[in-house]
Write an enzyme that holds these catalytic residues in place. Structure first.
Site, PDB file in Angstrom:
ATOM      1  N   ASP A   1       1.174  -0.802   0.319  1.00 31.64           N
ATOM      2  CA  ASP A   1      -0.052   0.101  -0.053  1.00 31.64           C
ATOM      3  C   ASP A   1       0.879   1.661  -0.093  1.00 31.64           C
ATOM      4  O   ASP A   1       1.407   1.625   1.179  1.00 31.64           O
ATOM      5  CB  ASP A   1      -1.093   0.268   0.783  1.00 31.64           C
ATOM      6  CG  ASP A   1      -2.523   1.199   0.735  1.00 31.64           C
ATOM      7  OD1 ASP A   1      -1.097   2.115   0.653  1.00 31.64           O
ATOM      8  OD2 ASP A   1      -3.156   0.683   1.881  1.00 31.64           O
ATOM      9  N   HIS A   2       1.039   1.810  -1.394  1.00 33.71           N
ATOM     10  CA  HIS A   2       2.441   2.903  -1.246  1.00 33.71           C
ATOM     11  C   HIS A   2       2.070   4.356  -0.334  1.00 33.71           C
ATOM     12  O   HIS A   2       3.137   4.436  -0.096  1.00 33.71           O
ATOM     13  CB  HIS A   2       2.372   3.682  -3.205  1.00 33.71           C
ATOM     14  CG  HIS A   2       1.145   3.897  -3.311  1.00 33.71           C
ATOM     15  ND1 HIS A   2      -0.339   4.607  -3.368  1.00 33.71           N
ATOM     16  CD2 HIS A   2       1.125   5.856  -3.541  1.00 33.71           C
ATOM     17  CE1 HIS A   2      -0.912   4.962  -3.406  1.00 33.71           C
ATOM     18  NE2 HIS A   2      -0.161   5.936  -3.572  1.00 33.71           N
TER      19      HIS A   2
ATOM     20  N   HIS B   1      -6.094   2.500   1.154  1.00 34.98           N
ATOM     21  CA  HIS B   1      -5.121   4.070   1.869  1.00 34.98           C
ATOM     22  C   HIS B   1      -6.320   4.510   2.783  1.00 34.98           C
ATOM     23  O   HIS B   1      -5.279   4.609   4.336  1.00 34.98           O
ATOM     24  CB  HIS B   1      -5.445   4.181   0.681  1.00 34.98           C
ATOM     25  CG  HIS B   1      -4.394   4.067  -0.554  1.00 34.98           C
ATOM     26  ND1 HIS B   1      -3.628   3.713  -0.517  1.00 34.98           N
ATOM     27  CD2 HIS B   1      -4.777   4.519  -2.010  1.00 34.98           C
ATOM     28  CE1 HIS B   1      -3.566   3.099  -1.725  1.00 34.98           C
ATOM     29  NE2 HIS B   1      -4.117   3.444  -2.708  1.00 34.98           N
TER      30      HIS B   1
HETATM   31  C1  BG6 Z   1      -4.387   4.731  -5.967  1.00 32.44           C
HETATM   32  C2  BG6 Z   1      -4.816   4.809  -6.722  1.00 32.44           C
HETATM   33  O1  BG6 Z   1      -4.062   3.573  -5.382  1.00 32.44           O
HETATM   34  O2  BG6 Z   1      -3.589   5.691  -5.834  1.00 32.44           O
HETATM   35  C3  BG6 Z   1      -5.418   6.006  -7.875  1.00 32.44           C
HETATM   36  O3  BG6 Z   1      -5.308   3.927  -7.633  1.00 32.44           O
HETATM   37  C4  BG6 Z   1      -5.032   7.202  -7.095  1.00 32.44           C
HETATM   38  O4  BG6 Z   1      -6.928   5.654  -8.660  1.00 32.44           O
HETATM   39  C5  BG6 Z   1      -3.621   6.696  -6.019  1.00 32.44           C
HETATM   40  O5  BG6 Z   1      -5.324   8.385  -8.216  1.00 32.44           O
HETATM   41  C6  BG6 Z   1      -3.483   8.258  -5.440  1.00 32.44           C
HETATM   42  O6  BG6 Z   1      -1.684   8.344  -4.911  1.00 32.44           O
HETATM   43  P1  BG6 Z   1      -1.305   9.092  -4.319  1.00 32.44           P
HETATM   44  O7  BG6 Z   1       0.010   8.598  -4.223  1.00 32.44           O
HETATM   45  O8  BG6 Z   1      -1.264  10.291  -5.743  1.00 32.44           O
HETATM   46  O9  BG6 Z   1      -2.060  10.030  -3.189  1.00 32.44           O
END
Ligand code: BG6
Length: 483
Positions: free
Chosen positions: A178-179, A241
Site C-alpha cells: 500500500d504505497h 489507503h
Molecule cells: C492509487 C489509486 O492507489 O492511488 C489511484 O488506484 C489514485 O486511483 C492513487 O490516483 C493516488 O495516489 P497518490 O499517492 O497520488 O495520492
C-alpha cells in the site's frame, strides 16, 4: 552496507508501474549499495522483448526520473536485467522461467533467494500464484512475494486469492503493498502520537471531537476508466489507503516497534471496528460522480465507462471503533476525483473548552501528507492591541533540502521487502476486516441500486465534491475543517 543476494521476478516487467516506479527505485537502492553484485531481475510480460531491449527500457526509466546519473552506473545496473516473454496461463512458460531463474541464481550466487513481484493486472494474481506453486518456482533460500493492490474485489475474492498465495508463501513472506504506508507523513503518525506528551495525553474521546481524512485528487479517471468503473472510490482508495490511515490514528500503542507488535496493535483495534448497517450506510455515506465541463468529460462519458454507470468517483463516510484510545470518536473521511486540488490531509479536531474569553478558535492538529509535508497545530493567543483572541499555527515543516532527501514510497517499501521488514505492509487480518466494512457498504448500495433508489450525487468538477457530504456529521457543530 548490506548486500542481499536475490533473483527478483517481476510479472508485468513491460508495464507502467515497473517503468515509473520499480526500475527507478531499484536503481536508487543499487546506487546506495543496498543491492549490488548478487542480484538479477527477470522482467516478464507477453511482448517479445530481448534482454537488451529491457535493459534499454530500464535505462530510459532511470533517465526519465533522475536529473543527473553516472552512465557507467546505469549500464552496470541494467546489466543485471533479463527478459523472459511469458504468458501467465501457459504452464511451459513457467518451466522456462524456472530454468532461467536457476541459471541466474548460479551465475549471481543468489543463494536460492527469490522475490516475486506481481505488477500486472490483478485478475492474473491468482493464476500466477497457483503456477508458482504447481511448477515449483520457489527457490531453496527465502521466498517472498509482493502483491500490488487491489487485493481482491470483495472479501470472497480476497479470501480466494489469499488461499492461492498462501499455498506457496507464509503470511510473513507476503508483502501486500500500500504505497501510502511508504509516505513520509504517514510514517510520521506513530512517532507524532507516541512521543509527544502534548499529543499523546489528549488522544482520547475526552478531548478529540472528531477526525477528518481527506484524499482529494485533481485528476479524473484518465485512461483507467475500464478498471475504475469496476472499482469506484470506495474500493480504490478507502479499502486500502484510507483504512490504513484510520488504523494508524486509532490503534493502541504497540509494545515496541517490531513488525509483529505493530500488526498486533492494529489487529486488536480492528476487532472493534463497527460494521455499518444498511440504515447507517444511508445516513453516514455519500457517493458522487463528477459532471463534465467545457474541457473535460463527465464521468459517464469517459472512455470505457458504462454510460449508465453507478460507480462512485467520490465517497464520504464515517468509521468508528468501540475500543482503543479514541473509541467512540467519529472518523470522517472523503476521497474523490476532480477536486479543486490535490490534497491529502488529516485534521484532528479538538473539543472546545470553557474559558473566560468566551469565543476561541478551535485548537486542531493537521497533518498534511501531499503535496506538502507538514504538521501544524492551530493555537489561540491574544491580539496585540485590541481585546480578543487570535489564531496562529505552530508548524513542523520540512525544508526543501530535507524533502529532496525523502525517498519515494516505492523505494522505501522495496527496501523493506529486501530486509524482510513487513511493518509497513498490510497483514491479511487487517485486509480481511477492511473488506468486511467495504462489503457492508457496497451491499447496501447494491440493494439501493436494485430498488431503483440509488442516491448518487452529481458534482461539479474542480470544486469540493458534492455538498451532500456536509450532512454526514453527527452534530450541527461539526463541519469539514478543510474547505
Ligand atoms: C492509487 C489509486 O492507489 O492511488 C489511484 O488506484 C489514485 O486511483 C492513487 O490516483 C493516488 O495516489 P497518490 O499517492 O497520488 O495520492
Amino acid at each position: 552496507m548490506k548486500n542481499i543476494p536475490v533473483i527478483m521476478i517481476i510479472f508485468g516487467g513491460s508495464g507502467d508501474l515497473a517503468h515509473r516506479k520499480l526500475y527507478p527505485s531499484l536503481f536508487n537502492l543499487y546506487e546506495q549499495g543496498l543491492i549490488h553484485d548478487n542480484f538479477a531481475v527477470i522482467g516478464t510480460a507477453r511482448r517479445p522483448w530481448s534482454h537488451e531491449y529491457l535493459r534499454e527500457q530500464v535505462s530510459d526509466a532511470i533517465h526519465e526520473t533522475h536529473d543527473q546519473v553516472d552512465e557507467n552506473e546505469v549500464k552496470a545496473f541494467a546489466s543485471h536485467f533479463y527478459y523472459q516473454s511469458h504468458d501467465v496461463t501457459n504452464v511451459e512458460h513457467y518451466v522456462t522461467l524456472k530454468k532461467l531463474a536457476q541459471e541466474l541464481d548460479d551465475r549471481y550466487s543468489a543463494q536460492g533467494n527469490r522475490l516475486f513481484y506481481m505488477a500486472m493486472a490483478p485478475r492474473f494474481f491468482g493464476t500466477i500464484a497457483t503456477h508458482i506453486n504447481d511448477q515449483h518456482l520457489t527457490g531453496s533460500g527465502f521466498n517472498r512475494i509482493v502483491v500490488e493492490k487491489p487485493f481482491g474485489h470483495d472479501l470472497a475474492s480476497a479470501e480466494q486469492l489469499n488461499k492461492e498465495i498462501t499455498a506457496s508463501f507464509d503470511e510473513n513472506d507476503i508483502f501486500r503493498i500500500d504505497h501510502y504506508l511508504g509516505k513520509e507523513m504517514i510514517q510520521n503518525i506513530m512517532p507524532m502520537r507516541f512521543t509527544n506528551p502534548l499529543i499523546k495525553n489528549i488522544w482520547s474521546g475526552e478531548y478529540i471531537k472528531n477526525i477528518q481524512i481527506t484524499l482529494a485528487e485533481r485528476l479524473g479517471v484518465e485512461a483507467r476508466g475500464g478498471y475504475y468503473d469496476t472499482s469506484g472510490a470506495l474500493r480504490d482508495m478507502v479499502q486500502n489507503h484510507i483504512f490504513q490511515i484510520i488504523t494508524l490514528l486509532a490503534m493502541p500503542e504497540p509494545k515496541d516497534l517490531s513488525s509483529d507488535s505493530v500488526h498486533q496493535a492494529k489487529q486488536e483495534l480492528l476487532k472493534s471496528l463497527i460494521i455499518p448497517t444498511p440504515e447507517e450506510v444511508k445516513k453516514n455515506f455519500v457517493r458522487g460522480q463528477y459532471l463534465g465541463s467545457d474541457t473535460t468529460f463527465a464521468y459517464k462519458k469517459e472512455p470505457n465507462v458504462d454510460p449508465d454507470s453507478t460507480t462512485e468517483t467520490y465517497v464520504a463516510g464515517k468509521a468508528k471503533f468501540t475500543s482503543g484510545p479514541i473509541a467512540g470518536v467519529p472518523i470522517y473521511f472523503r476521497t474523490g476525483k476532480e477536486f479543486k486540488e490535490k490534497k491529502t490531509r488529516i485534521d484532528i479536531v479538538l473539543k472546545h473548552i470553557n474559558n473566560p474569553y468566551g469565543q476561541a478558535h478551535s485548537n486542531n492538529i493537521t497533518i498534511e501528507v501531499d503535496p506538502e509535508s507538514k504538521i501544524y497545530i492551530t493555537v489561540n493567543g491574544k491580539k496585540i492591541d485590541e481585546p480578543g483572541i487570535r489564531r496562529e499555527d505552530l508548524t513542523y515543516v520540512f525544508s526543501k533540502e530535507e524533502m529532496a532527501k525523502v525517498p519515494d514510497g516505492y523505494e522505501r517499501l522495496l527496501h523493506d521487502v529486501f530486509v524482510n521488514d513487513s511493518t509497513n505492509f498490510t497483514h491479511w487480518s487487517e485486509l480481511k476486516r477492511y473488506w468486511e466494512f467495504i462489503d457492508a457498504v457496497e451491499d447496501a448500495w447494491q440493494k439501493e441500486n436494485e430498488a431503483g433508489n440509488s442516491e448518487i450525487a452529481q458534482y461539479l468538477p474542480y470544486r469540493m465534491g458534492p455538498k451532500e457530504a456536509d450532512n454526514i456529521f453527527e452534530s450541527p457543530t461539526e463541519h469539514w475543517i478543510y474547505e
